[in-house]
Design an enzyme around this catalytic site. Structure first.
Site, PDB file in Angstrom:
ATOM      1  CG  ASP A  53      -6.772  11.037   7.994  1.00 39.94           C
ATOM      2  OD1 ASP A  53      -7.691  11.568   7.360  1.00 39.94           O
ATOM      3  OD2 ASP A  53      -5.658  10.785   7.497  1.00 39.94           O
ATOM      4  CD  GLN A  59       6.958   2.730  -1.095  1.00 37.00           C
ATOM      5  OE1 GLN A  59       6.373   3.345  -1.974  1.00 37.00           O
ATOM      6  NE2 GLN A  59       8.041   2.010  -1.359  1.00 37.00           N
ATOM      7  CB  ALA A  65      -0.931   0.016   1.216  1.00 34.62           C
TER       8      ALA A  65
END
Length: 399
Positions: A340, A194, A188
């Site tokens: 988030d 990453q 991902a």
């Protein structure tokens, strides 16, 4: 930048557009060449400065950023040109009706993605605001939440080696290594890092989050450009009462983004969230592997599950019924918030529970915030809309 590429052919440097010629009609060649030259100079100067320590650290300091980049006008002009050309490219790609929606969306995300985390964060925010952008655009921007372009594996390995320079064994290998296994490529990629899948020597499956290279200077430059540009626009147009208000808003955003660059701080957020909520709601968060975590590398236990976009309607409903009470508990109980919670950071785990990841951005509400929010909810239910004004002042939405 993507608007103009400098290529060497037959011993001569030539300017070559990455866009169809129709998009460049009326643009002076001198402007295109000067923009390309500024980009080359900025990258050359930046590569030398990376060997030196930046005067602003992992915490946001608007004054220090301004002082640093005030002495580097080439960086600023080159970055403004790069931002303008990339946004123009993305805009032109999205409005090219000869392409399919998927192709347009891919080009749009690529254009925004090249601009770095500040603009990616903005795009991710817009993806959750279907009231501000149309549904198709929101859907395409939403893919940026966990499907960003990756960076080179060798760069990621170098970052790990730099962060663990004191580790006695290799990065991958035997029982003395950092990791017994590590995936050959990222599983991902997001705006700041990453993720690789691996195992530590005791057999525990882990997610290894590696920060993108040179983020601190790039994010600092973008905030300098935004502060300067919006301050100038505001002073000319008078959108708000003062440029200080505009800069104060950007400073608040900068505080949050710079905090996300310190993975040790994120690890502390994870631990606190686990302690506060793991027994109060049916939520699972990763466990930090502290001995394998540093400022730019975060190692945590692997959570096996699926993202909301991969679920069928019944599974999505199940996820919502777990997530809504969990988020409400954060607001009304301790007030420690995961700030988030978009679909890239939620999972329906294989065992049927809710999984939360990415704790770089959190917030602690005060008692006044919580009481004001509770009062606002009661007033909305009762239809007492004028009474919302003091509630919003208490929540900090109005001053």
């Amino acid at each position: 930048g993507p608007l103009v590429l400098a290529t060497k052919a037959s011993g001569r440097w030539q300017a070559r557009s990455a866009l169809p010629k129709s998009h460049l009609s009326g643009v002076p060649t001198s402007l295109l060449l000067s923009g390309a030259l500024l980009g080359v100079l900025r990258r050359h100067n930046g590569s030398k400065r990376r060997l030196q320590a930046l005067p602003f650290g992992a915490s946001y300091d608007g004054a220090a950023i301004d002082e640093y980049f005030n002495r580097r006008p080439l960086d600023t002009v080159g970055r403004i040109y790069e931002i303008t050309s990339c946004l123009y490219t993305a805009y032109a790609a999205w409005n090219d009706e000869s392409e399919t929606l998927v192709a347009r969306g891919k080009k749009l995300r690529a254009g925004i993605g090249t601009l770095g985390p500040v603009f990616v964060k903005l795009a991710q925010t817009l993806a959750t605001r279907a009231d501000l952008v149309d549904k198709e655009l929101a859907s395409q921007l939403g893919l940026m939440q966990d499907s960003m372009p990756t960076f080179d594996n060798e760069v990621a390995l170098t970052t790990i080696q730099e962060e663990f320079s004191d580790w006695p064994g290799p990065v991958v290998g035997d029982s003395s290594a950092l990791f017994a296994e590590l995936s050959s490529g990222p599983v991902a990629a997001a705006s700041l890092a990453q993720v690789y899948r691996g195992k530590i020597p005791d057999g525990t499956s882990v997610a290894v989050k590696v920060q993108r290279p040179n983020l601190l200077e790039r994010v600092g430059l973008d905030f300098y450009v935004l502060r300067s540009t919006l301050g100038l626009i505001n002073s000319i147009t008078g959108i708000t009462r003062s440029s200080a208000v505009v800069k104060a808003v950007l400073d608040e955003v900068g505080d949050g983004l710079f905090a996300e660059l310190d993975f040790c701080q994120e690890s502390e957020h994870i631990e606190r969230f686990r302690d506060l909520y793991s027994e109060k709601c049916d939520v699972v968060v990763p466990r930090v592997i502290w001995e394998r975590t540093r400022t730019r590398v975060l190692t945590m236990t692997w959570l096996s599950g699926r993202k909301p976009r991969d679920l069928d309607p019944q599974e999505k409903l199940k996820l919502v019924r777990m997530a809504a009470p969990c988020l409400s508990l954060q607001l009304m109980d301790v007030g420690f918030l995961h700030c988030d919670p978009h679909e890239g950071n939620m999972l329906l785990l294989d065992d049927g529970r809710l999984g939360l990841i990415d704790f770089g951005l959190v917030s602690q509400m005060t008692a006044v915030h919580q009481e004001s929010m509770a009062s606002a909810i009661l007033n909305m239910i009762a239809g007492e809309y004028k009474a919302l004004v003091p509630c919003f002042k208490g929540m900090g939405i109005l001053n």
